[in-house]
Design a protein around this motif. Structure first.
Motif, PDB file in Angstrom:
ATOM      1  N   ASP A  72       0.894  -1.273  -0.037  1.00 40.50           N
ATOM      2  CA  ASP A  72      -0.014  -0.047  -0.012  1.00 40.50           C
ATOM      3  C   ASP A  72       0.755   1.192  -0.010  1.00 40.50           C
ATOM      4  OD1 ASP A  72      -2.568  -1.170   0.214  1.00 40.50           O
ATOM      5  OD2 ASP A  72      -1.921  -1.784   2.324  1.00 40.50           O
ATOM      6  N   THR A  73       0.826   2.025  -1.043  1.00 40.66           N
ATOM      7  CA  THR A  73       1.731   3.108  -0.904  1.00 40.66           C
ATOM      8  C   THR A  73       0.721   4.518  -1.233  1.00 40.66           C
ATOM      9  OG1 THR A  73       3.340   4.372  -2.383  1.00 40.66           O
ATOM     10  CG2 THR A  73       1.996   3.074  -3.549  1.00 40.66           C
ATOM     11  N   ILE A  74       1.063   5.582  -0.540  1.00 39.13           N
ATOM     12  CA  ILE A  74       0.360   6.783  -0.495  1.00 39.13           C
ATOM     13  C   ILE A  74       0.932   7.973  -1.246  1.00 39.13           C
ATOM     14  CG2 ILE A  74      -0.923   8.320   1.333  1.00 39.13           C
ATOM     15  CD1 ILE A  74      -0.505   6.292   3.280  1.00 39.13           C
ATOM     16  N   GLU A  75       0.270   8.784  -1.900  1.00 42.52           N
ATOM     17  CA  GLU A  75       0.795   9.885  -2.747  1.00 42.52           C
ATOM     18  C   GLU A  75      -0.479  10.693  -2.794  1.00 42.52           C
ATOM     19  OE1 GLU A  75       3.919  10.549  -4.042  1.00 42.52           O
ATOM     20  OE2 GLU A  75       2.493  12.185  -4.402  1.00 42.52           O
ATOM     21  N   ARG A  76      -0.067  11.967  -2.607  1.00 37.33           N
ATOM     22  CA  ARG A  76      -1.163  13.125  -3.097  1.00 37.33           C
ATOM     23  C   ARG A  76      -1.141  13.824  -4.223  1.00 37.33           C
ATOM     24  NH1 ARG A  76       1.497  17.223   1.143  1.00 37.33           N
ATOM     25  NH2 ARG A  76       3.341  17.899   0.210  1.00 37.33           N
ATOM     26  N   ASP A  77      -0.138  13.491  -4.957  1.00 35.36           N
ATOM     27  CA  ASP A  77       0.385  14.357  -6.296  1.00 35.36           C
ATOM     28  C   ASP A  77      -0.332  13.263  -7.296  1.00 35.36           C
ATOM     29  OD1 ASP A  77       1.154  14.821  -8.689  1.00 35.36           O
ATOM     30  OD2 ASP A  77       2.508  16.222  -7.816  1.00 35.36           O
ATOM     31  N   SER A  78      -1.595  13.886  -7.907  1.00 36.05           N
ATOM     32  CA  SER A  78      -2.386  12.914  -8.858  1.00 36.05           C
ATOM     33  C   SER A  78      -1.603  12.364 -10.106  1.00 36.05           C
ATOM     34  CB  SER A  78      -3.546  13.467  -9.465  1.00 36.05           C
ATOM     35  OG  SER A  78      -3.400  14.740  -9.861  1.00 36.05           O
ATOM     36  N   GLU A  79      -0.556  13.373 -10.490  1.00 33.57           N
ATOM     37  CA  GLU A  79       0.111  13.299 -11.618  1.00 33.57           C
ATOM     38  C   GLU A  79       1.132  12.113 -11.215  1.00 33.57           C
ATOM     39  OE1 GLU A  79      -0.320  13.374 -14.583  1.00 33.57           O
ATOM     40  OE2 GLU A  79       1.511  13.104 -15.812  1.00 33.57           O
ATOM     41  N   HIS A  80       1.788  12.030 -10.045  1.00 32.25           N
ATOM     42  CA  HIS A  80       2.752  11.060  -9.583  1.00 32.25           C
ATOM     43  C   HIS A  80       2.074   9.707  -9.489  1.00 32.25           C
ATOM     44  CE1 HIS A  80       5.566  14.181  -7.681  1.00 32.25           C
ATOM     45  NE2 HIS A  80       5.453  14.199  -8.826  1.00 32.25           N
ATOM     46  N   VAL A  99      -2.026   2.267  -4.999  1.00 35.53           N
ATOM     47  CA  VAL A  99      -1.676   3.461  -4.601  1.00 35.53           C
ATOM     48  C   VAL A  99      -3.109   4.197  -4.024  1.00 35.53           C
ATOM     49  CG1 VAL A  99      -1.099   5.981  -5.615  1.00 35.53           C
ATOM     50  CG2 VAL A  99      -0.453   3.653  -6.811  1.00 35.53           C
ATOM     51  N   HIS A 100      -3.045   4.697  -2.787  1.00 36.27           N
ATOM     52  CA  HIS A 100      -3.770   5.546  -2.091  1.00 36.27           C
ATOM     53  C   HIS A 100      -3.591   6.895  -2.277  1.00 36.27           C
ATOM     54  CE1 HIS A 100      -5.259   1.690   0.027  1.00 36.27           C
ATOM     55  NE2 HIS A 100      -3.920   1.322   0.056  1.00 36.27           N
ATOM     56  N   GLU A 101      -4.453   7.389  -3.169  1.00 34.06           N
ATOM     57  CA  GLU A 101      -4.346   8.936  -3.521  1.00 34.06           C
ATOM     58  C   GLU A 101      -4.809   9.733  -2.241  1.00 34.06           C
ATOM     59  OE1 GLU A 101      -5.147   9.073  -7.984  1.00 34.06           O
ATOM     60  OE2 GLU A 101      -4.852  11.065  -7.353  1.00 34.06           O
ATOM     61  N   GLY A 102      -3.846  10.794  -1.699  1.00 34.58           N
ATOM     62  CA  GLY A 102      -4.245  11.462  -0.782  1.00 34.58           C
ATOM     63  C   GLY A 102      -2.982  11.945   0.231  1.00 34.58           C
ATOM     64  N   ASP A 103      -3.264  12.683   1.352  1.00 27.72           N
ATOM     65  CA  ASP A 103      -2.464  12.951   2.187  1.00 27.72           C
ATOM     66  C   ASP A 103      -2.140  11.953   3.101  1.00 27.72           C
ATOM     67  OD1 ASP A 103      -1.005  15.955   2.906  1.00 27.72           O
ATOM     68  OD2 ASP A 103      -1.301  14.524   4.585  1.00 27.72           O
ATOM     69  N   PHE A 104      -1.058  11.752   3.710  1.00 27.12           N
ATOM     70  CA  PHE A 104      -0.620  10.849   4.420  1.00 27.12           C
ATOM     71  C   PHE A 104      -1.660  10.856   5.792  1.00 27.12           C
ATOM     72  CE2 PHE A 104       4.017  11.704   3.307  1.00 27.12           C
ATOM     73  CZ  PHE A 104       3.818  10.849   2.222  1.00 27.12           C
ATOM     74  N   PRO A 109      -5.068   6.860   8.785  1.00 29.97           N
ATOM     75  CA  PRO A 109      -6.140   6.298   9.523  1.00 29.97           C
ATOM     76  C   PRO A 109      -7.028   5.338   9.080  1.00 29.97           C
ATOM     77  CG  PRO A 109      -5.890   8.698   9.726  1.00 29.97           C
ATOM     78  CD  PRO A 109      -5.181   8.523   8.629  1.00 29.97           C
ATOM     79  N   THR A 110      -7.142   5.237   7.825  1.00 29.02           N
ATOM     80  CA  THR A 110      -8.297   4.287   6.980  1.00 29.02           C
ATOM     81  C   THR A 110      -7.517   3.084   6.800  1.00 29.02           C
ATOM     82  OG1 THR A 110      -7.393   4.966   4.784  1.00 29.02           O
ATOM     83  CG2 THR A 110      -9.184   6.519   5.739  1.00 29.02           C
ATOM     84  N   LYS A 131       3.942   8.159  14.927  1.00 27.49           N
ATOM     85  CA  LYS A 131       3.127   7.591  16.018  1.00 27.49           C
ATOM     86  C   LYS A 131       2.162   6.392  15.197  1.00 27.49           C
ATOM     87  CE  LYS A 131       1.107   8.662  20.181  1.00 27.49           C
ATOM     88  NZ  LYS A 131       0.223   9.790  20.966  1.00 27.49           N
ATOM     89  N   THR A 132       1.483   7.283  14.202  1.00 24.95           N
ATOM     90  CA  THR A 132       0.387   6.393  13.495  1.00 24.95           C
ATOM     91  C   THR A 132       1.133   5.045  12.740  1.00 24.95           C
ATOM     92  OG1 THR A 132      -0.859   8.335  12.890  1.00 24.95           O
ATOM     93  CG2 THR A 132      -1.203   6.630  11.573  1.00 24.95           C
ATOM     94  N   LEU A 133       2.450   5.194  12.463  1.00 26.00           N
ATOM     95  CA  LEU A 133       3.092   4.169  11.501  1.00 26.00           C
ATOM     96  C   LEU A 133       3.207   2.884  12.658  1.00 26.00           C
ATOM     97  CD1 LEU A 133       5.641   5.944   9.270  1.00 26.00           C
ATOM     98  CD2 LEU A 133       3.225   4.686   8.486  1.00 26.00           C
ATOM     99  N   HIS A 134       3.677   3.204  13.876  1.00 27.14           N
ATOM    100  CA  HIS A 134       3.969   2.263  15.052  1.00 27.14           C
ATOM    101  C   HIS A 134       2.844   1.701  15.372  1.00 27.14           C
ATOM    102  CE1 HIS A 134       4.695   1.204  19.292  1.00 27.14           C
ATOM    103  NE2 HIS A 134       5.735   1.184  18.827  1.00 27.14           N
ATOM    104  N   ARG A 135       1.563   2.414  15.382  1.00 31.10           N
ATOM    105  CA  ARG A 135       0.264   1.692  15.593  1.00 31.10           C
ATOM    106  C   ARG A 135      -0.001   0.778  14.567  1.00 31.10           C
ATOM    107  NH1 ARG A 135      -4.736   2.223  13.753  1.00 31.10           N
ATOM    108  NH2 ARG A 135      -4.388   4.328  12.785  1.00 31.10           N
ATOM    109  N   LEU A 136       0.121   1.199  13.059  1.00 31.46           N
ATOM    110  CA  LEU A 136      -0.212   0.156  12.080  1.00 31.46           C
ATOM    111  C   LEU A 136       0.937  -0.957  11.897  1.00 31.46           C
ATOM    112  CD1 LEU A 136      -0.925   3.120   9.522  1.00 31.46           C
ATOM    113  CD2 LEU A 136      -2.607   1.472  10.594  1.00 31.46           C
TER     114      LEU A 136
END
Ligand SMILES: C[S@@+](CC[C@H](N)C(=O)[O-])C[C@H]1O[C@@H](n2cnc3c(N)ncnc32)[C@H](O)[C@@H]1O
Length: 184
Positions: A72-80, A99-104, A109-110, A131-136
Motif C-alpha cells: 500500500d503506497t500513499i501519494e497526494r500528487d495525482s500526476e505522480h 496507490v492510495h491517493e491523498g495526504d498521509f 487512519p483508514t 506514531k500512526t506508523l507505530h500503531r499500524l
C-alpha cells in the motif's frame, strides 16, 4: 530491455529523476531500492506500507524483493500517482501494489493494522505520522525512515526512534539520513 544487474529498476529511478528535473516537484527517488527490497524479503513481508510513492520506484523495489507481499503506497500528487500506476502495470506489479491517493494524514487512519514493513519517504518525517506508523505495524515490524537530515520535525522523530521504548533503531548510513527500526 537490458536490466541493470545491481538495480533492476534503475530505469524507473532514472525516469523519476528526469520527471523531477522537468517539473521541479518533490519526486526525489530514494538512493537504494535493492536494499529496501532485500529488507522486506528478509522480513518475509506480506503487507508493506509506504508513505511517498512518487513514480513508484521504491514500491516496485519492495514488491520485487518480497514476492508474497502486497504494497500500500500513499501519494497526494495525482500526476505522480498516475505515472506510478503506469509503471506498476509495465513491470507486472499492478495486482500487488495499490496507490492510495491523498495526504498521509488522511489516508493512514483508514488503513488496517498489522503491516510487516513500513517506509516513510515523504519529505520531512513528522512525529504524529510516526506514531500512526507505530500503531499500524505489528510488534517486531520494521520501519525504514528516510530524510532524517531534514531538521525541524525530523529531529524529534530521530529522538523517538532512539528512545529505547517504542523502537530499537540503527542508522543505515554515515550521514544519518535513514534509520531502520523495529517496533518494540
Ligand atoms: C521523496 S518522494 C518519494 C520517492 C519514492 N519513494 C521513490 O523512491 O521513488 C516524496 C513523495 O511524497 C509525496 N508527498 C509528500 N508529502 C506528502 C503527504 N503529506 N501526503 C501524501 N504524499 C506526500 C510527494 O508528492 C512525492 O511524490
Amino acid at each position: 530491455m537490458a536490466r541493470n544487474k545491481e538495480d533492476p529498476f534503475a530505469h524507473v529511478r532514472e525516469a523519476t529523476l528526469k520527471h523531477r528535473a522537468k517539473h521541479g516537484c518533490g519526486a526525489w527517488p530514494y538512493d537504494n531500492g535493492p536494499l529496501l527490497g532485500l529488507l522486506a524479503g528478509l522480513a518475509d513481508a506480506r503487507r508493506i506500507l509506504e508513505c511517498g510513492c512518487a513514480l513508484g520506484y521504491t514500491s516496485i523495489s519492495f514488491a520485487h524483493g518480497a514476492p508474497k507481499a502486497k504494497v500500500d503506497t500513499i501519494e497526494r500528487d495525482s500526476e505522480h500517482a498516475r505515472l506510478a500506476r503506469e509503471n506498476f502495470a509495465a513491470e507486472g506489479f499492478d495486482k500487488r501494489i495499490t496507490v492510495h491517493e491523498g495526504d498521509f494524514a488522511t489516508v493512514l487512519p483508514t488503513l488496517k493494522e498489522g503491516y510487516d514493513v513500513a517506509f516513510f519517504d515523504g519529505s520531512t518525517p513528522v512525529p504524529a505520522l510516526h506514531k500512526t506508523l507505530h500503531r499500524l505495524l505489528k510488534t517486531g515490524g520494521v520501519l525504514i525512515t528516510a530524510n532524517l537530515n531534514h531538521g525541524g520535525t525530523a529531529n524529534a522523530v530521530r529522538t523517538t526512534l532512539f528512545d529505547g521504548k517504542t523502537w530499537r533503531s540503527a542508522l543505515v548510513d554515515e550521514d544519518g539520513e535513514t534509520a531502520i527500526s523495529v517496533k518494540l
